[in-house]
Enzyme design. Structure first.
Site, PDB file in Angstrom:
ATOM      1  N   LYS A   1       0.831  -1.219   0.000  1.00 31.31           N
ATOM      2  CA  LYS A   1       0.000   0.000   0.000  1.00 31.31           C
ATOM      3  C   LYS A   1       0.864   1.267   0.000  1.00 31.31           C
ATOM      4  CE  LYS A   1       0.573   1.096   4.482  1.00 31.31           C
ATOM      5  NZ  LYS A   1       0.648   2.336   5.248  1.00 31.31           N
TER       6      LYS A   1
ATOM      7  N   SER B   1       0.250  10.809   5.267  1.00 32.21           N
ATOM      8  CA  SER B   1       1.126   9.754   4.742  1.00 32.21           C
ATOM      9  C   SER B   1       2.387  10.354   4.128  1.00 32.21           C
ATOM     10  CB  SER B   1       0.375   8.939   3.679  1.00 32.21           C
ATOM     11  OG  SER B   1       1.298   8.208   2.908  1.00 32.21           O
ATOM     12  N   ARG B   2       3.536   9.946   4.669  1.00 30.50           N
ATOM     13  CA  ARG B   2       4.797  10.474   4.124  1.00 30.50           C
ATOM     14  C   ARG B   2       5.085   9.876   2.747  1.00 30.50           C
ATOM     15  NH1 ARG B   2       6.515   7.938   8.669  1.00 30.50           N
ATOM     16  NH2 ARG B   2       4.728   9.015   9.457  1.00 30.50           N
TER      17      ARG B   2
ATOM     18  N   GLU C   1       8.701   4.223   3.336  1.00 28.32           N
ATOM     19  CA  GLU C   1       8.866   2.780   3.121  1.00 28.32           C
ATOM     20  C   GLU C   1       8.588   2.363   1.671  1.00 28.32           C
ATOM     21  OE1 GLU C   1      10.194   0.578   4.874  1.00 28.32           O
ATOM     22  OE2 GLU C   1       9.733   0.751   7.005  1.00 28.32           O
TER      23      GLU C   1
HETATM   24  N1  LIG Z   1       3.889   6.651  11.212  1.00 26.53           N
HETATM   25  C1  LIG Z   1       2.787   5.954  11.066  1.00 26.53           C
HETATM   26  O1  LIG Z   1       1.675   6.492  11.128  1.00 26.53           O
HETATM   27  C2  LIG Z   1       2.872   4.472  10.839  1.00 26.53           C
HETATM   28  C3  LIG Z   1       1.703   3.721  10.936  1.00 26.53           C
HETATM   29  C4  LIG Z   1       1.770   2.350  10.727  1.00 26.53           C
HETATM   30  C5  LIG Z   1       2.991   1.753  10.456  1.00 26.53           C
HETATM   31  N2  LIG Z   1       4.109   2.506  10.357  1.00 26.53           N
HETATM   32  C6  LIG Z   1       5.367   1.813  10.059  1.00 26.53           C
HETATM   33  O2  LIG Z   1       6.201   1.899  11.212  1.00 26.53           O
HETATM   34  C7  LIG Z   1       7.590   1.885  10.810  1.00 26.53           C
HETATM   35  C8  LIG Z   1       8.294   3.057  11.481  1.00 26.53           C
HETATM   36  O3  LIG Z   1       7.677   4.225  10.957  1.00 26.53           O
HETATM   37  P1  LIG Z   1       7.714   5.631  11.704  1.00 26.53           P
HETATM   38  O4  LIG Z   1       6.685   6.453  11.055  1.00 26.53           O
HETATM   39  O5  LIG Z   1       7.674   5.480  13.166  1.00 26.53           O
HETATM   40  O6  LIG Z   1       9.168   6.127  11.256  1.00 26.53           O
HETATM   41  P2  LIG Z   1       9.986   7.366  11.809  1.00 26.53           P
HETATM   42  O7  LIG Z   1      10.889   7.783  10.723  1.00 26.53           O
HETATM   43  O8  LIG Z   1       9.073   8.374  12.416  1.00 26.53           O
HETATM   44  O9  LIG Z   1      10.830   6.746  13.016  1.00 26.53           O
HETATM   45  C9  LIG Z   1      11.773   5.728  12.884  1.00 26.53           C
HETATM   46  C10 LIG Z   1      12.529   5.662  14.205  1.00 26.53           C
HETATM   47  O10 LIG Z   1      13.423   4.577  14.144  1.00 26.53           O
HETATM   48  C11 LIG Z   1      14.633   4.994  14.741  1.00 26.53           C
HETATM   49  N3  LIG Z   1      15.726   4.184  14.215  1.00 26.53           N
HETATM   50  C12 LIG Z   1      16.197   4.164  12.953  1.00 26.53           C
HETATM   51  N4  LIG Z   1      17.231   3.304  12.864  1.00 26.53           N
HETATM   52  C13 LIG Z   1      17.382   2.766  14.100  1.00 26.53           C
HETATM   53  C14 LIG Z   1      18.270   1.815  14.634  1.00 26.53           C
HETATM   54  N5  LIG Z   1      19.215   1.246  13.871  1.00 26.53           N
HETATM   55  N6  LIG Z   1      18.145   1.489  15.936  1.00 26.53           N
HETATM   56  C15 LIG Z   1      17.190   2.059  16.712  1.00 26.53           C
HETATM   57  N7  LIG Z   1      16.311   2.986  16.260  1.00 26.53           N
HETATM   58  C16 LIG Z   1      16.417   3.320  14.969  1.00 26.53           C
HETATM   59  C17 LIG Z   1      14.790   6.459  14.375  1.00 26.53           C
HETATM   60  O11 LIG Z   1      15.650   7.143  15.276  1.00 26.53           O
HETATM   61  C18 LIG Z   1      13.346   6.928  14.479  1.00 26.53           C
HETATM   62  O12 LIG Z   1      13.063   7.414  15.767  1.00 26.53           O
HETATM   63  C19 LIG Z   1       7.579   1.943   9.283  1.00 26.53           C
HETATM   64  O13 LIG Z   1       7.764   0.663   8.755  1.00 26.53           O
HETATM   65  C20 LIG Z   1       6.181   2.453   8.932  1.00 26.53           C
HETATM   66  O14 LIG Z   1       5.723   1.967   7.680  1.00 26.53           O
HETATM   67  C21 LIG Z   1       4.082   3.857  10.551  1.00 26.53           C
END
Ligand SMILES: NC(=O)c1ccc[n+]([C@@H]2O[C@H](COP(=O)([O-])OP(=O)(O)OC[C@H]3O[C@@H](n4cnc5c(N)ncnc54)[C@H](O)[C@@H]3O)[C@@H](O)[C@H]2O)c1
Length: 332
Positions: free
Chosen positions: A192, A255-256, A282
């Site tokens: 998606k 959505s980013r 992603e």
């Molecule tokens: N943001 C949403 O609304 C949402 C909703 C459902 C699913 N997701 C999924 O969740 C996952 C994370 O998304 P997000 O939006 O939180 O991303 P984000 O970019 O906001 O955050 C990612 C976090 O991971 C940390 N990180 C990166 N590399 C790391 C490492 N090696 N060790 C420890 N921490 C590390 C970063 O410091 C950051 O805080 C993605 O796969 C996304 O598709 C996001």
């Protein structure tokens, strides 16, 4: 219950908020000391979620050993690009069995592996109680503000899915269903994001709701082809983890992936687009896996191909749209 959230980004923080609201003790692990300090000192994470607070029973650390020392449940919420390396580090410090809950969405390029498969590859299986994917239509920006959200706890093991359902369900704002097609849910959740990029491109080109609805409908056709090729259940396409997640991500400016598509359509290239985002895109990684998988398995995926060409072959967005419109005429 003691729960560890791996990744203090927007989704990890929003999930920690629900768990905290449900009276669980939550510790977030993140590599960023700034995020860790802000969560511990101010109970906020403004670089990821400008609005919203975390409850007092949520703390943070950048020590993986400390984060995992008492965890019964481990929630993974880091970008899929780093999941393998983070799991390798976790495997070195884990000393007991945990229930793994994955909240990240993507497919690994070259291997086409889903996150559940990577977890079982990288973690000593004696330390895995079970695996559950927590997935469905959900934006962190809404969850952190306790806006009504409905998602799914998906596992091959019914009891594990039910455990995660009770852990996260909050009758005020977060309703959790269970389902059991892990493969289908993981594939839909990954794909998606590609269509969200496509949707942002349409909007960036000045196109409207007709184009978006057409995209969503044809995206479902491509998703169904994938689900069938992976041997998953077609029914999953029509549930929260399929069409539900597809709709929320293709129609929302939260959505980013959508935002990335929008920027690409307004003349930025992939490098500039990624550099201008503070959160993970992603779909830009998953499109590589999906494009490769479709070639190898002879799956017709015109939308995925178009997104891939814009991102990696520098095809202008308008050219990609024109080419899609000029494809040979066919039955629906
Ligand atoms: N943001 C949403 O609304 C949402 C909703 C459902 C699913 N997701 C999924 O969740 C996952 C994370 O998304 P997000 O939006 O939180 O991303 P984000 O970019 O906001 O955050 C990612 C976090 O991971 C940390 N990180 C990166 N590399 C790391 C490492 N090696 N060790 C420890 N921490 C590390 C970063 O410091 C950051 O805080 C993605 O796969 C996304 O598709 C996001």
């Amino acid at each position: 219950m003691k729960v560890t959230v791996i990744g203090g980004g927007s989704w990890g923080s929003a999930l920690a908020r629900i768990l905290g609201d449900n009276n669980h003790d939550v510790i977030i692990f993140d590599r960023s000391i700034d995020i860790v300090n802000e969560i511990n000192e101010n109970h906020t994470n403004k670089s990821k979620l400008p609005v919203g607070t975390l409850p007092l029973n949520v703390s943070a650390t950048n020590s993986l050993e400390l984060a995992l020392s008492e965890a019964l449940v481990v929630v993974i919420a880091v970008p899929t690009k780093v999941i393998r390396s983070v799991l390798k580090q976790m495997n070195l410090v884990l000393t007991h069995r945990c229930l793994f809950v994955n909240a990240s969405k993507g497919l690994e390029p070259d291997t086409y592996l889903r996150v559940s498969e990577i977890v079982y590859q990288e973690i000593n299986n004696n330390f895995i109680e079970d695996f559950v994917a927590l997935t469905g239509p959900s934006h962190a920006e809404e969850v952190i503000n306790q806006l009504l959200t409905i998602i799914c706890a998906v596992s091959l093991n019914k009891q594990a899915a039910k455990t995660v359902q009770s852990l996260f369900n909050n009758s005020k704002y977060f309703r959790v269903y269970t389902s059991y097609d892990l493969k289908g849910s993981e594939i839909c959740g990954a794909l998606k994001n590609i269509y969200a990029i496509a949707s942002g491109m349409l909007t960036g080109c000045g196109l409207g709701d007709n184009a978006k609805a057409g995209l969503i409908s044809r995206a479902l056709v491509e998703m169904r082809r994938f689900v069938v090729a992976f041997g998953a259940s077609e029914e999953t396409i029509y549930g929260l983890t399929g069409v539900g997640d597809l709709v929320v991500t293709t129609t929302s400016e939260h959505s980013r992936n959508f935002q990335a598509g929008y920027r690409l359509a307004t003349g930025k290239n992939l490098e500039e687009t990624i550099a201008s985002m503070t959160m993970v895109v992603e779909g830009a990684r998953t499109v590589v896996a999906a494009y490769q998988y479709a070639r190898v398995n002879n799956i017709e995926t015109p939308i995925i191909d178009a997104v891939y060409d814009v991102l990696y072959n520098r095809k202008p967005v308008k050219t990609a749209i024109n080419q899609l419109m000029k494809r040979s005429l066919k039955d629906e």
